[in-house]
Enzyme design. Structure first.
Site, PDB file in Angstrom:
ATOM      1  N   CYS A 152      -9.147  11.967  13.110  1.00  0.00           N
ATOM      2  CA  CYS A 152      -9.332  10.745  12.338  1.00  0.00           C
ATOM      3  C   CYS A 152      -9.195  11.029  10.842  1.00  0.00           C
ATOM      4  O   CYS A 152      -8.119  11.360  10.368  1.00  0.00           O
ATOM      5  CB  CYS A 152     -10.667  10.104  12.706  1.00  0.00           C
ATOM      6  SG  CYS A 152     -10.899   8.445  12.035  1.00  0.00           S
TER       7      CYS A 152
ATOM      8  N   HIS B 117      -9.790   9.624  18.539  1.00  0.00           N
ATOM      9  CA  HIS B 117     -11.101  10.231  18.771  1.00  0.00           C
ATOM     10  C   HIS B 117     -11.172  10.849  20.162  1.00  0.00           C
ATOM     11  O   HIS B 117     -11.572  10.183  21.122  1.00  0.00           O
ATOM     12  CB  HIS B 117     -12.206   9.179  18.636  1.00  0.00           C
ATOM     13  CG  HIS B 117     -12.451   8.737  17.234  1.00  0.00           C
ATOM     14  ND1 HIS B 117     -13.595   9.073  16.533  1.00  0.00           N
ATOM     15  CD2 HIS B 117     -11.699   7.995  16.391  1.00  0.00           C
ATOM     16  CE1 HIS B 117     -13.534   8.553  15.317  1.00  0.00           C
ATOM     17  NE2 HIS B 117     -12.398   7.892  15.212  1.00  0.00           N
TER      18      HIS B 117
ATOM     19  N   GLU C 148     -13.288  12.871  21.340  1.00  0.00           N
ATOM     20  CA  GLU C 148     -14.669  13.015  21.804  1.00  0.00           C
ATOM     21  C   GLU C 148     -15.205  11.761  22.471  1.00  0.00           C
ATOM     22  O   GLU C 148     -16.222  11.803  23.180  1.00  0.00           O
ATOM     23  CB  GLU C 148     -15.580  13.392  20.623  1.00  0.00           C
ATOM     24  CG  GLU C 148     -16.093  12.235  19.785  1.00  0.00           C
ATOM     25  CD  GLU C 148     -15.011  11.527  18.972  1.00  0.00           C
ATOM     26  OE1 GLU C 148     -15.201  10.360  18.604  1.00  0.00           O
ATOM     27  OE2 GLU C 148     -13.961  12.154  18.708  1.00  0.00           O
TER      28      GLU C 148
END
Length: 390
Positions: free
Chosen positions: A274, A360, A362
């Site tokens: 990001c 992202h 995660e």
């Protein structure tokens, strides 16, 4: 739940009237929309949303309440929350409080009962706008004037507002672990006796799940403030540096770009997501441009050009790497592409041990489609060499 009126106004003169919920305060920020069906607590506690007001395109929000385990940071950061319908009585075995009480706790105002489809279409057609969320039914002209005079979003250093004030260590792994991964298998690249790799996380607005993923992949994690210098980071002798997500305009934080540029020169392995991707773009000499309305949601398709595999990703960004940034630099590989609009979603370097993605990994919307990226980071730290990909 209060039933008083609330007013949402955009800088272009559009005004929406609805019902107030959440904190009894006025709010402001860049108004954007998120296409996720759920995950509203993770969205609200994502520091990347600092300075923004979020419109959820899913019509019913709040049904599952909130709980302590789904926090992605220490608090809610959004400037306001916009929904079609707010659930006053959540029902979920994990729920410990309602969305309304959660927003009250963190000082975030909300508005419900507006036509979120009309708002989303307006933002899609005319771009993200500055806006204000006001308590009560404010006259159209006055509300629009307030929106036009609201604080700027572009050109502001939002990262300094969300980054940790002091360094700390993180040792909590993913609750369920990573399929096929045993942290004890990972050896440090620096020749030490410890079984865990040393990773310094440069906190631009990091989410807890990034830290959990690093620990579950064998890392000993230290999180440092965004204004930590490259010399201070290198003094810790890390096996690698993780540059986190974060809010705002990447062009407004030259100090962070300079830190990343010095880390590249020091040849420490780097992984950015990001905002971290945007910092690497700028540090390598590329350019960032603001998107019309950005990418925000847990259903964004991205193709990894090294494998040609498509992964479903979670995204939250309003800026993107300019496609022709590196036409003269053949060492920079644009490694991932967004399939909806061909936006650059990742890069890597042929000579330096670094790579990044704009999305992202995660957040696990796939749920494990993008988890391989943390494994790539581990291998890169172990070898101290660029990724060996096609």
């Amino acid at each position: 739940m209060a039933s008083e009126f609330a007013t949402l106004a955009l800088e272009d003169g559009a005004v929406f009237y609805g019902r107030a919920f959440g904190a009894p305060v006025d709010g402001y920020g860049e108004v954007c929309f998120n296409t996720s069906m759920t995950g509203y607590q993770e969205i609200l506690t994502d520091p990347s949303y600092a300075g923004q007001m979020i419109c959820m395109t899913a019509p019913q929000i709040g049904n599952t309440g909130v709980n302590a385990l789904d926090m992605e940071s220490r608090r809610a950061w959004a400037g306001g929350f916009i929904v079609r319908e707010i659930c006053p009585s959540p029902s979920n075995f994990r729920s410990t409080a309602s969305l309304d009480s959660f927003l009250k706790k963190w000082g975030v105002p909300g508005i419900a009962g507006i036509d979120t489809r009309a708002l989303t279409k307006r933002l899609r057609d005319f771009g993200a706008k500055r806006g204000v969320l006001l308590r009560g039914k404010v006259a159209h002209d006055l509300a629009a004037k307030r929106a036009r005079s609201s604080p700027a979003y572009v050109g502001v250093d939002w990262i300094s507002k969300v980054s940790t004030p002091k360094a700390y260590t993180w040792d909590k792994p993913l609750e369920s672990g990573v399929p096929g991964v045993k942290p004890s298998e990972f050896k440090p690249a620096n020749g030490g006796n410890s079984a865990r790799l040393k990773v310094v996380t440069l906190d631009c607005g990091v989410k807890y799940n990034s830290l959990r993923n690093l620990v579950s992949h064998g890392a000993k994690v230290t999180v440092v403030p965004a204004r930590t210098t490259a010399a201070e980071i290198l003094a810790a002798k890390p096996d690698g540096v993780f540059i986190s997500n974060g809010p705002g305009d990447p062009n407004a934080v030259p100090y962070l770009v300079e830190t990343v540029r010095r880390l590249i020169a020091a040849k420490v392995p780097l992984f950015g997501i990001c905002m971290g991707h945007q910092m690497l773009t700028l540090a390598l000499g590329g350019r960032m441009a603001k998107l019309k309305f950005g990418h925000r949601g847990g259903n964004q398709p991205v193709r990894d050009e090294s494998t040609k595999k498509v992964e479903i990703t979670s995204q939250n960004h309003g800026f993107a790497t300019v496609k022709d940034s590196f036409t003269k630099d053949k060492d920079v590989v644009l490694s991932h592409w967004g399939l909806n609009d061909q936006v650059v979603e990742g890069l890597r370097h042929k000579r330096h041990a670094l790579f990044s993605v704009q999305y992202h990994p995660e957040a696990s919307p796939g749920p494990h489609d993008a988890n391989y990226l943390f494994g790539r980071f581990v291998r890169m730290m172990q070898t101290k060499k660029p990724l060996a990909l096609k």
